[in-house]
Enzyme design. Structure first.
Site, mmCIF file in Angstrom:
data_model
loop_
_atom_site.group_PDB
_atom_site.id
_atom_site.type_symbol
_atom_site.label_atom_id
_atom_site.label_comp_id
_atom_site.label_asym_id
_atom_site.label_seq_id
_atom_site.Cartn_x
_atom_site.Cartn_y
_atom_site.Cartn_z
ATOM 1 N N LYS A 92 42.117 89.445 -73.132
ATOM 2 C CA LYS A 92 41.853 89.757 -71.731
ATOM 3 C C LYS A 92 41.910 88.460 -70.928
ATOM 4 O O LYS A 92 41.694 87.377 -71.467
ATOM 5 C CB LYS A 92 40.485 90.438 -71.581
ATOM 6 C CG LYS A 92 40.449 91.833 -72.177
ATOM 7 C CD LYS A 92 39.149 92.532 -71.853
ATOM 8 C CE LYS A 92 39.136 93.941 -72.431
ATOM 9 N NZ LYS A 92 37.861 94.626 -72.144
ATOM 10 N N HIS B 227 38.933 85.208 -66.616
ATOM 11 C CA HIS B 227 38.765 85.435 -65.182
ATOM 12 C C HIS B 227 37.702 84.515 -64.577
ATOM 13 O O HIS B 227 37.126 83.661 -65.253
ATOM 14 C CB HIS B 227 38.449 86.906 -64.906
ATOM 15 C CG HIS B 227 37.233 87.417 -65.629
ATOM 16 N ND1 HIS B 227 35.961 86.984 -65.347
ATOM 17 C CD2 HIS B 227 37.103 88.325 -66.621
ATOM 18 C CE1 HIS B 227 35.091 87.615 -66.112
ATOM 19 N NE2 HIS B 227 35.758 88.425 -66.902
ATOM 20 N N HIS C 280 34.375 84.126 -66.334
ATOM 21 C CA HIS C 280 34.401 83.233 -67.494
ATOM 22 C C HIS C 280 34.444 81.769 -67.059
ATOM 23 O O HIS C 280 33.842 80.907 -67.710
ATOM 24 C CB HIS C 280 35.604 83.547 -68.386
ATOM 25 C CG HIS C 280 35.513 84.868 -69.082
ATOM 26 N ND1 HIS C 280 36.505 85.804 -69.013
ATOM 27 C CD2 HIS C 280 34.526 85.414 -69.841
ATOM 28 C CE1 HIS C 280 36.149 86.875 -69.713
ATOM 29 N NE2 HIS C 280 34.948 86.654 -70.220
#
Length: 571
Positions: free
Chosen positions: A132, A135, A138
């Site tokens: 994933k 983003h 994070h």
């Protein structure tokens, strides 16, 4: 000569005794002024006290305290100001000690006290999900967690930095199905995180048209849980190449981890976690076979631990992980740096630990943070960390090239641009309280003026240039009489507050108090640089000013390192 902290500790003890409260309670509500003084109000000490009584008490306490602290170097006087008692500092005494301490500090982070010595602190942060996008959440977790790790280390704690990778669950069965259909071994080796993300997006699109894909994914993950060789080998490959790529990206942020932990590592311990909950009659089973933790008595409802298909949940794996970490490290504190959207999850986690007799649950702390709005680059919406760093570097390089002559003086233009870009990103995040949302603003964060990362670097480089340009050697000891200008006093008083800013930051588990302090210090250094000539000044005054500027440069350098930045000497 006592430093500002030592003076304040003695004043706090005397004030607490005079006001009839504990020193810790007094310390908690003591108000500091940017001019270096501090005060407390009887409104906080005894809110029920009538106003006229407060005014009389404040006068009496101020008079008594003046006699008790009159011999403390650094305190000029004690006044009653309405219901408040205010302590005024002697700037010259405080500056003398502050400059000496700053010049002689042995710590790279400018803080020699070790109040956390002998404690073990685990900090879990970053924790991306494989396949994933990395983003904004994070990114915030990564830089806030890294700051807290440096902060605790500076204060003497033995810190273990943990990256808890999301690498378990049905989505990894789905990813395996996707790789069979859309994957490329070559692309996986060349750009693992982006390629796995592309695979994940494509298989999800395919699953929207063919629901059978989800059943295949569940079956594949079930094989993974049961140790199927082929499923395990592919999953391990995804994990290994992702970690290698993450390490490269983390290096650009100046971030390192001691442990790459993962949800998968704790899946084998989930059964024991369930057994512990069952022993305290905290489990309920739904008609479909799902197993829940009953935390209704603690106002937290019921939380799914094992799904109807037998798969463990994130909460159950976190329970198992917490227990294993306590067993293996016997930590004094464990901090989870995760977004505010997970508040309920951590309340349930800590409650479940406490409900099963783990009294150490109160040493676990969720450090939450708000969201980032409007994060985008010239190419569109940001998905990956690398996009953010590349964009920041490019913008700072373009800005530096607007002055070609100055840019030519910099030996490593690209490296300097990268560090300025990182400074812009980090300080924009750090300057506001971590619990607040903020707007990602490329134009504002890359300015060399205002409260920005580039401002900190430019201020530091300007101070580094003083000795290079003037060739004046700083004095070896401070003569406060030669530093009586307002700009010198302001800068010196701010230097005395460095340790306070660190301790305030630790108390809040937030980079904002320290970052805001460092920005004030940089602004004061810029004002002093313009007001206090070193070159062609009287020799004695020049040497004293050079000493003050050297102390300011060292404090800024130490502060930049604590923020995770490399102090630049030329920009």
């Amino acid at each position: 000569v006592l430093g500002m902290q030592a003076v304040r500790r003695q004043v706090v003890a005397a004030a607490a005794a005079a006001a009839g409260i504990s020193p810790s309670a007094m310390r908690a509500q003591l108000q500091r002024s940017q001019a270096g003084g501090f005060s407390f109000s009887l409104k906080f000490v005894n809110p029920a006290m009538p106003t006229d009584t407060m005014l009389r008490e404040a006068v009496a306490i101020a008079a008594g305290l003046h006699a008790r602290v009159a011999d403390l170097p650094g305190i000029k006087r004690v006044d009653a100001l309405g219901p408040a008692v205010r302590f005024h500092v002697d700037e010259h005494v405080i500056i003398d000690k502050a400059v000496s301490d700053t010049i002689n500090t042995k710590s790279a982070f400018g803080y020699d006290d070790k109040p956390l010595a002998g404690t073990r602190v685990l900090i879990e942060f970053s924790s991306p999900n494989i396949a994933k996008p990395f983003h904004a959440g994070h990114l915030r977790s990564t830089i806030i967690g890294a700051y807290l790790a440096r902060l605790h280390s500076a204060m003497g704690a033995a810190v273990t930095r943990i990256n808890y990778l999301g690498d378990w669950g049905k989505q990894y069965g789905l990813l395996g199905e996707g790789f069979d259909r859309f994957g490329s071994p070559h692309e996986l080796a060349a750009r693992p995180i982006r390629h796995l993300y592309d695979v994940y997006v494509n298989i999800n699109k395919a699953a929207e048209a063919d629901a059978a894909i989800h059943e295949l994914a569940r079956a594949r993950f079930s094989r993974l849980e049961h140790g199927d060789t082929e499923a395990t080998a592919l999953w391990a490959r995804f994990r290994d190449v992702s970690i290698t790529e993450y390490q490269r990206l983390y290096a650009r942020l100046g971030v390192q981890f001691d442990i790459y932990d993962s949800e998968s590592a704790h899946a084998p311990h989930c059964a024991a976690a369930l057994t512990a909950l069952e022993g305290y009659n905290l489990l309920t089973t739904e008609s479909n076979g799902a197993v829940l933790a009953d935390l209704t008595a603690r106002g937290l409802g019921k939380a799914v631990l094992r799904k109807a298909d037998g798969a463990s949940t994130y909460l159950l794996r976190d329970l198992a992980a917490a227990v294993q970490r306590k067993l293996s490290t016997n930590f004094d504190q464990m901090i989870y740096v995760v977004g505010a959207e997970q508040d309920q999850h951590f309340k349930q986690l800590f409650a479940a630990l406490d409900a099963t007799g783990r009294t150490w649950a109160n040493s676990c702390k969720h450090v939450s943070f708000g969201s980032v709005r409007g994060m985008s680059t010239r190419r569109g919406e940001v998905v990956f960390l690398e996009d953010i760093l590349d964009e920041a570097t490019a913008r700072m390089r373009d800005l530096m090239l607007t002055n070609p002559a100055k840019a030519a003086e910099i030996a490593d233009l690209d490296g300097t641009a990268a560090q300025l870009g990182l400074s812009a990103v980090l300080v924009q995040d750090y300057r506001g309280r971590r619990t607040k949302d903020y707007a990602f603003d490329w134009a504002r964060m890359t300015q060399a003026e205002g409260d920005t990362g580039p401002l900190l670097q430019y201020a530091h480089a300007r101070l580094c240039g003083i000795r290079r340009v003037t060739a004046v050697e700083p004095a070896t000891t401070l003569d406060p009489k030669l530093l009586s200008e307002p700009a010198a006093l302001q800068l010196g008083v701010l230097l005395s507050q460095y340790a306070d800013a660190i301790e305030q930051s630790h108390g809040a588990l937030d980079a904002a108090p320290f970052t805001q302090y460092l920005l004030r210090l940089a602004h004061a250094a810029n004002v002093a640089h313009g007001a206090l000539r070193v070159k062609n000044a009287d020799a004695a005054a020049a040497a004293q000013r050079a000493l003050l500027f050297e102390a300011a440069q060292r404090a800024l350098a130490a502060g930049l390192r604590l923020l995770g930045l490399q102090p630049l000497e030329r920009v």
